[in-house]
Structures are given as structure tokens and as C-alpha cells.
Design a protein around this motif. Structure first.
Motif, PDB file in Angstrom:
ATOM      1  N   SER A 377       0.833  -1.214   0.000  1.00 49.58           N
ATOM      2  CA  SER A 377       0.000   0.000   0.000  1.00 49.58           C
ATOM      3  C   SER A 377       0.861   1.255   0.000  1.00 49.58           C
ATOM      4  O   SER A 377       0.501   2.264  -0.606  1.00 49.58           O
ATOM      5  CB  SER A 377      -0.885   0.045   1.236  1.00 49.58           C
ATOM      6  N   GLN A 378       1.997   1.203   0.705  1.00 48.74           N
ATOM      7  CA  GLN A 378       2.883   2.371   0.764  1.00 48.74           C
ATOM      8  C   GLN A 378       3.158   2.915  -0.632  1.00 48.74           C
ATOM      9  O   GLN A 378       3.137   4.128  -0.857  1.00 48.74           O
ATOM     10  CB  GLN A 378       4.218   1.972   1.417  1.00 48.74           C
ATOM     11  N   LEU A 379       3.373   2.021  -1.581  1.00 52.68           N
ATOM     12  CA  LEU A 379       3.690   2.445  -2.939  1.00 52.68           C
ATOM     13  C   LEU A 379       2.414   2.754  -3.717  1.00 52.68           C
ATOM     14  O   LEU A 379       2.328   3.776  -4.409  1.00 52.68           O
ATOM     15  CB  LEU A 379       4.487   1.342  -3.645  1.00 52.68           C
ATOM     16  N   ARG A 380       1.413   1.874  -3.576  1.00 49.76           N
ATOM     17  CA  ARG A 380       0.155   2.087  -4.303  1.00 49.76           C
ATOM     18  C   ARG A 380      -0.400   3.481  -4.034  1.00 49.76           C
ATOM     19  O   ARG A 380      -0.965   4.113  -4.908  1.00 49.76           O
ATOM     20  CB  ARG A 380      -0.916   1.086  -3.830  1.00 49.76           C
ATOM     21  N   GLU A 381      -0.235   3.942  -2.786  1.00 50.46           N
ATOM     22  CA  GLU A 381      -0.820   5.229  -2.416  1.00 50.46           C
ATOM     23  C   GLU A 381       0.087   6.410  -2.745  1.00 50.46           C
ATOM     24  O   GLU A 381      -0.280   7.548  -2.556  1.00 50.46           O
ATOM     25  CB  GLU A 381      -1.156   5.206  -0.909  1.00 50.46           C
ATOM     26  N   ASN A 382       1.307   6.125  -3.214  1.00 48.68           N
ATOM     27  CA  ASN A 382       2.268   7.214  -3.500  1.00 48.68           C
ATOM     28  C   ASN A 382       3.032   6.965  -4.787  1.00 48.68           C
ATOM     29  O   ASN A 382       4.239   7.131  -4.830  1.00 48.68           O
ATOM     30  CB  ASN A 382       3.304   7.320  -2.366  1.00 48.68           C
ATOM     31  N   ILE A 397       0.389  -2.299 -11.179  1.00 50.89           N
ATOM     32  CA  ILE A 397      -0.315  -1.390 -10.266  1.00 50.89           C
ATOM     33  C   ILE A 397       0.025   0.073 -10.557  1.00 50.89           C
ATOM     34  O   ILE A 397      -0.594   0.967 -10.010  1.00 50.89           O
ATOM     35  CB  ILE A 397       0.039  -1.688  -8.788  1.00 50.89           C
ATOM     36  N   CYS A 398       1.029   0.307 -11.407  1.00 50.61           N
ATOM     37  CA  CYS A 398       1.512   1.671 -11.628  1.00 50.61           C
ATOM     38  C   CYS A 398       1.022   2.166 -12.986  1.00 50.61           C
ATOM     39  O   CYS A 398       1.241   1.514 -14.005  1.00 50.61           O
ATOM     40  CB  CYS A 398       3.041   1.662 -11.584  1.00 50.61           C
ATOM     41  N   LYS A 399       0.331   3.291 -12.972  1.00 46.77           N
ATOM     42  CA  LYS A 399      -0.236   3.789 -14.227  1.00 46.77           C
ATOM     43  C   LYS A 399       0.553   4.987 -14.783  1.00 46.77           C
ATOM     44  O   LYS A 399       0.055   5.703 -15.636  1.00 46.77           O
ATOM     45  CB  LYS A 399      -1.713   4.182 -14.022  1.00 46.77           C
ATOM     46  N   LEU A 400       1.756   5.227 -14.290  1.00 47.24           N
ATOM     47  CA  LEU A 400       2.540   6.361 -14.790  1.00 47.24           C
ATOM     48  C   LEU A 400       2.904   6.128 -16.262  1.00 47.24           C
ATOM     49  O   LEU A 400       2.995   4.978 -16.702  1.00 47.24           O
ATOM     50  CB  LEU A 400       3.834   6.506 -13.978  1.00 47.24           C
TER      51      LEU A 400
END
Ligand code: SAJ
Length: 406
Positions: A377-382, A397-400
Motif C-alpha cells: 500500500s505504501q507504494l500504491r498510495e504514492n 499497479i503503476c499507471k505512470l
């Protein structure tokens, strides 16, 4: 009173759950340090809701000890690893626990095994120990298999709500143990015989392993032909009878990556899909390494030391690193003498591997490319913290913009 043997990821929450629902419990573990920590009022791993459950159980009088106690009910929740050569279960912890129970238990006691075991383990290893101590099974000692089913990350909820299986030799004992578990378990409790209970548990985890392997194989097929596996799965899953799981960097944990081997070991020549699935899932860390190397070439990154692996645990938001894909990958790199890759995991406080960071900012400052191995979650939220980095996201999980996937 019940004596819960083994206070690890399964035994501890189970003991706490019984205690907080009014059952008198002594928790026993041979690890004196672990017992001391529990007696000092501290839980031994992180899990949602565990601290509150611990507080409730302590208030209800749970005790922790390195000694086995004399009582009428034992619940054994010790590890059941597999032998990496023969692929068969290594029952040494079960055997040792049962032997020690036999030293202290009175006639009429019930010994419940919660540890996952390969089909036939109780017949082969447990019954002979009981008999060699002079007990007649079914008369002056009873055996039960009640395999745990809880998922790390949601253990407390699942303990309360999952259905359970109780395998016993006779219906009367099955009912007695069903009633015991009903003290907290709100799910359906199904009673059956011991062998069926053993097989059912292994079959459940194998089902998941095979399904994950299908997703992982699709990822490889799609990669080789330039297709987007995630989009394909997303669309396929709109079919009412299709539910493909998510590809990832491999399968870790002490359950799904281990239990299917019990079937392969027991039924060589018959467990074919099961073996193929195991091989596919075990090949994923190496597939990630190939992706890293392709991306390094494409982006002109020349040194492995500029790569950072985010995540060391076997999945998101747990602190368990057993059989984790990141560890499997690091082992594989070591075999190829490629060191220097950097690692960070917010859930892992101890130094476990070389070049491990405990501070996210320093980790990010020292790498050009981040490989997301675990979606904490630490990464998902940031996610924005990864802006400016080359990113390989094995969990999708990363949409950048510009992110690479499996
Ligand atoms: N994984 C994927 N893709 C997915 C799902 C999982 O790559 O779509 C990976 C995870 O990242 C992880 C591994 O598989 O590395 C296993 O994780 P998991 O969440 O599927 O399962 P576990 O090992 O944490 O817990 C399993 C559960 N079994 C089933 O769901 C059938 C749990 O209910 C069992 O109690 C537990 O094994 C156990 O102790 O046996």
C-alpha cells in the motif's frame, strides 16, 4: 483447556482467537525468544487486527510457554516444509510435536493437526507415534485434522468467517471439535474423514497455483507476441465463467509454492498439470530478470547497481518473506554471479540481503530503475514518487507514463 503447539503465522492467531472467545488456552512454542516476546506483551509479526486480538486474549488469560501442558485438547500448528530433492513432505516438526504431546497428554485427549500435510501423512507418520506410546486410537486418544485456511493479510477476518473442514475417525469426535471451533468460527464447519481433509486442503492451494500459472504463462505468450496480457485478461474476465488471476513475478509464501509439491511427490506421473504449473510459477523470477536486462539495454542502463527492487516479502502488506519471488530472483542472480542490485521493503526491518535499504528516499536516490516486485500500500498510495525513474511493474499497479510491464 487447549494447548496450541506452534505459535507462528497460524498457531498464534488461532490461539488468540480461541482465548478471546472464552476458551482457556496455553500457547506453546519451542522458540524461547518468541515466547518471551509474547509474554512481554508484544506480537511477533504484523497482521491487520492482530494487536487488538492479542490484547483481548491476554485480558482473557492466555498464557505462553515453552512447555507442553497436560490437557484434553491439543492443536498443532507447526511448519510442514517439503524436501527439495524428493518433493515429499518433511514431517519432522509434526512428528516432534506429536511425540512431545504423547509425553504429557492424558488418556482421552484429542490431538488436532492444523498444519497442512500431504495426503496420508497422519496414517504414515502420526498414528504410529501415538500407538508406540501405548494409546489405542479411537479409544484412549483421538486424532483430528482441521487444516487452516486463512490468508495472510486478512487472517483475523478469515478466522472468523471462513468455512472450515474437520476430519476425524469418528463422527462424535468430529462434532466435539466442531463445537470447539464454533466458539469463534461463524463459517460453515464441514465434517469428514482425516484423509479427505488432508487432500482437500492441498487441493485448494494447488487450484490457486495452477490458476496463477495460467496467468503467468499468458504473460509470457503475450510478451513474445507484443500483446498486452492485462488488457486481454481484463476483457476475458467479463465472460461470466472466466476469472483469470493476475500474472506476477512468481509465487511465494509457505503455502501455495509448497503444497502442490506434496501432490507431485505423492503421485509422480499422475500430477502433470500440477507439476507444469509449479515449473511455470518457479520460472517467473528468471523471466523478470530477462525483462530487466531487455529494459536496461533499451534505456542504456549499464550497471545492475543502478537497479532497485521494491519489495522483499512474498506479497503485499505482509512481513513474511518465505519463498518470496524477490529472494528467488536474488538467488538466481547470485548463481550467475551478478550482484549489486538494491532492495527496499517497508515491511522488512531486519537486514536480510546485501544492498538492502531501510529508507525509501535513500533507496530511490541511489537507483535509476525501480522494479516493483510487491504492491505494498505504501507504494500504491504514492506512485508519484517513481516519477522520473524507469519502472518495471511486475504487479501492474503503476499507471505512470512509460511504465514497463511483464
Ligand atoms: N499471486 C499472484 N497472482 C495472483 C494471486 C497471487 O502472483 O493472482 C501470488 C502472490 O503474490 C503470492 C502467492 O501468489 O506470492 C500466494 O499468495 P496468495 O495471496 O494467493 O495466497 P497465500 O499463500 O497468502 O495463502 C494461501 C491461501 N489459499 C488459497 O487462496 C487457496 C490461504 O487461504 C491459505 O490458508 C494459505 O495459502 C495457507 O496457509 O495454506
Amino acid at each position: 483447556m487447549i494447548n496450541v503447539i506452534g505459535l507462528g503465522y497460524i498457531g498464534l492467531p488461532t490461539a488468540l482467537m480461541f482465548a478471546s472467545h472464552g476458551v482457556e488456552v496455553v500457547g506453546t512454542d519451542t522458540n524461547a525468544e518468541l515466547v518471551a516476546q509474547l509474554n512481554a506483551g508484544k506480537t511477533t509479526f504484523e497482521e491487520k487486527g492482530l494487536d487488538q486480538l492479542f490484547a483481548d486474549a491476554v485480558k482473557s488469560g492466555i498464557r505462553f510457554s515453552t512447555e507442553y501442558v497436560s490437557t484434553d485438547t491439543y492443536i498443532v500448528a507447526v511448519p510442514t516444509p517439503y524436501d527439495k530433492q524428493s518433493k515429499k513432505i518433511d514431517s519432522c516438526y509434526v512428528v516432534s510435536a506429536v511425540k512431545q504431546v504423547m509425553e504429557v497428554c492424558p488418556k482421552g485427549a484429542v490431538v488436532v493437526l492444523e498444519s497442512t500435510v500431504s495426503p496420508g501423512t497422519i496414517d504414515r507418520y502420526v498414528r504410529p507415534i501415538v500407538e508406540s506410546h501405548g494409546f489405542v486410537i479411537g479409544e484412549d486418544l483421538h486424532l483430528v485434522h482441521a487444516p487452516e485456511r486463512i490468508i495472510p493479510g486478512n487472517m483475523v477476518y478469515e478466522l472468523l468467517h471462513n468455512s472450515r473442514t474437520i476430519g476425524a475417525d469418528c463422527p462424535k469426535i468430529a462434532e466435539q471439535i466442531k463445537e470447539l471451533y464454533s466458539s469463534f468460527c461463524q463459517g460453515e464447519i464441514v465434517t469428514t474423514d482425516i484423509r479427505t481433509a488432508e487432500m482437500t486442503k492441498v487441493v485448494e492451494n494447488t487450484f490457486r497455483d495452477i490458476n496463477i500459472a495460467y496467468a503467468n504463462e499468458l504473460a509470457k505468450i503475450c510478451r513474445c507476441d507484443g500483446m498486452d496480457v492485462h488488457e486481454i485478461i481484463r476483457i476475458a474476465n467479463k465472460h461470466p465463467r472466466v476469472n483469470i488471476l493476475s500474472p506476477g513475478p512468481g509465487v511465494g509464501g509457505h503455502c501455495i509454492s509448497v503444497d502442490p509439491w506434496f501432490l507431485v511427490g505423492e503421485y509422480p506421473g499422475l500430477a502433470n498439470i500440477i507439476l507444469a504449473a509449479r515449473k511455470i510459477n518457479d520460472s517467473m523470477p528468471e523471466f523478470v530478470l530477462e525483462r530487466i536486462s531487455e529494459i536496461m539495454k533499451e534505456r542504456g542502463i549499464t550497471s545492475v547497481s543502478r537497479i532497485g527492487l521494491y519489495g522483499l516479502t512474498y506479497k503485499e502488506d505482509v512481513d513474511d518473506v518465505r519463498e518470496s519471488p524477490t529472494l528467488q530472483m536474488l538467488e538466481c542472480m547470485e548463481r550467475h554471479l551478478a550482484g549489486g542490485i538494491k532492495v527496499f521493503d517497508p515491511w522488512v526491518k531486519k537486514d536480510l540481503v546485501p544492498n538492502q535499504y531501510h529508507d525509501l528516499d535513500s533507496f530511490l536516490a541511489d537507483v535509476d530503475m525501480v522494479v516493483i516486485m510487491v504492491g505494498h500500500s505504501q507504494l500504491r498510495e504514492n506512485m508519484d514518487i517513481l516519477k522520473g525513474k524507469v519502472v518495471l511493474d511486475t504487479r501492474h499497479i503503476c499507471k505512470l507514463d512509460g511504465v514497463y510491464y511483464l
